[in-house]
Design an enzyme around this catalytic site. Structure first.
Site: not given
Ligand SMILES: Cc1cc2nc3c(=O)[nH]c(=O)nc-3n(C[C@H](O)[C@H](O)[C@H](O)COP(=O)(O)OP(=O)(O)OC[C@H]3O[C@@H](n4cnc5c(N)ncnc54)[C@H](O)[C@@H]3O)c2cc1C
Length: 406
Positions: A140-142, A174, A257
């Protein structure tokens, strides 16, 4: 742990684990996989073979026979295998087409984090149940306002005597709906600077006030969830590491990892590329020409072949770096970027080869024979987002690798 118990821990699992040479280890593993995988897969069809039920069944089978804790110390019931042997293990599993793990957070992130930072009681409580796969973990990070910018997280953990009271929300978690435990980041000091007020908590998902809401993906599956915490009371003993010292743990956990992460992914990609070549050789245009002979398709497949080979070499370099204790975030970012973007490209080409048939959609939805390609084409869209988006990795390469200004 006594010498006898240590010996018992080291003697756990199939004999190939104790092979004298890497070649003997690989040969023993291959023959074990050649017997065990078809036996467990049985009459399952291709769709069922990728189901969560089969993935869990295979993972639990491996754990039951002792194929878990490969890199853990003997004292904790592990096998203390070198990184090179762990890589061989993942490589051969990928080559044999074993189903993807479900409890990857438990084995790949929680266990090494506990081994590095857990107290004796936490290790005794949690490690054996990861080893036998009886407890599945999620991460649970995001949060809705904290993804790439993880330090913006807001889930609050207010100290109340010997407990923390959790309020807030996680997202994209996930397998949260089938997990017993969650390793999460919470804000334990709202007045501290962003990175300073965060702690790691090990949260029982069955506690009152925890609600999971699965999110359905474009493939039709629901692998991840929104998770809500409404006055959830967690014992203070569930905190991993120091209060407000969670950021350092989270960063360390992200590294655990890295060394073996890419080996199975690149091996699977090589196998997928071979399958794509077979598909392109079978499929024909209206004029009878095989898709493999179409110049654009041929060039794209050749390019993917070269890149996959280069990635294989890079994965080996990362492993060598890790064996020398020199893990570099920049090379991992480069490989993550290359792998995720080229993996998507591979399925783009498959869609071109399939033509209108690709529009039938995932097998799970349409029952189409080629639905697996459509499913994986859709799923790979997630790969440039998970484990750091492409933009975030490009920033890391630019700033830390090339020394460009922020
Ligand atoms: C299949 C899948 C499984 C996942 N499983 C987990 C999980 O088990 N636990 C968990 O905690 N999270 C999980 N995640 C979440 C994942 O870690 C986040 O989706 C990811 O970190 C991106 O964060 P966000 O979706 O909030 O997008 P945002 O951070 O809001 O980004 C939106 C857009 O802005 C861009 N952006 C953001 N910051 C910058 C920057 N500084 N410079 C340039 N561009 C930028 C990004 O590249 C993206 O295109 C999962 C995601 C997926 C797709």
């Amino acid at each position: 742990m006594s010498a006898a118990t240590r010996l018992e821990a080291g003697a756990r699992g199939p004999a190939f684990l104790r092979a004298d040479s890497d070649a003997g280890f690989r040969a023993g593993l291959k023959s074990w996989l050649a017997t065990e995988l078809p036996a467990l897969a049985g009459a399952r069809g291709p769709a069922e073979a990728n189901s969560i039920a089969f993935r869990l069944a295979w993972e639990s089978h491996c754990c039951r026979v002792g194929l878990s804790g490969l890199g853990w110390p003997l004292e904790e019931g592990g096998h203390a295998l070198s990184l090179a042997r762990q890589a061989i293990y993942h490589e051969e599993c990928a080559r044999a087409g074993t189903p993807l793990p479900v409890n990857m957070i438990g084995h790949g992130i929680v266990a090494p984090t506990l081994l590095a930072f857990g107290d004796a009681a936490q290790k005794a409580r949690f490690l054996p149940r990861i080893l036998d796969n009886s407890e599945v973990w999620c991460q649970g990070y995001s949060e809705p306002g904290a993804g790439s910018d993880l330090a913006a997280l807001r889930l609050s953990a207010r100290r109340d005597g010997e407990e923390y009271v959790l309020n807030g929300q996680k997202i994209w978690t996930s397998f949260a709906d089938l997990s017993q435990w969650c390793l999460l980041l919470a804000r334990t000091d709202a007045s501290a600077t962003r990175h300073a007020g965060i702690s790691v908590l090990l949260v029982d998902m069955s506690l009152q006030g925890v609600t999971c809401r699965p999110i359905r993906q474009i493939t039709g599956e629901a692998d991840f969830n929104e998770v809500f915490f409404d006055n959830v009371r967690v014992p203070a003993s569930a905190r991993l590491g120091p209060e407000n010292g969670g950021w350092r743990l989270a960063m360390a956990a992200a590294n655990f990892e890295r060394s073996t992460y890419f080996v199975p992914r690149v091996v699977r990609m090589q196998a997928e590329l071979e399958a794509l070549i077979r598909l392109a050789a079978e499929r024909r245009q209206a004029d009878g020409c095989a898709m493999l002979e179409v110049p654009g398709i041929r060039a794209a497949i050749t390019d993917l072949g070269l890149k996959t080979h280069a990635m294989r070499l890079m994965a080996e370099d990362i492993l060598t770096e890790a064996e020398r204790g020199q893990t570099s975030g920049v090379s991992s970012s480069t490989l993550k970027l290359l792998w995720s973007e080229n993996h998507q490209r591979l399925f783009d080409v498959a869609m071109e080869v399939l033509g209108p048939e690709a529009a039938l959609g995932p097998q799970e939805v349409s029952g189409a024979a080629q639905g697996r390609w459509a499913r994986d084409y859709l799923w790979t869209r997630a790969e440039t987002i998970l484990a750091g988006t492409s933009e975030v990795h490009r920033n890391i390469i630019a700033e830390r690798g090339l020394g460009l200004p922020k």
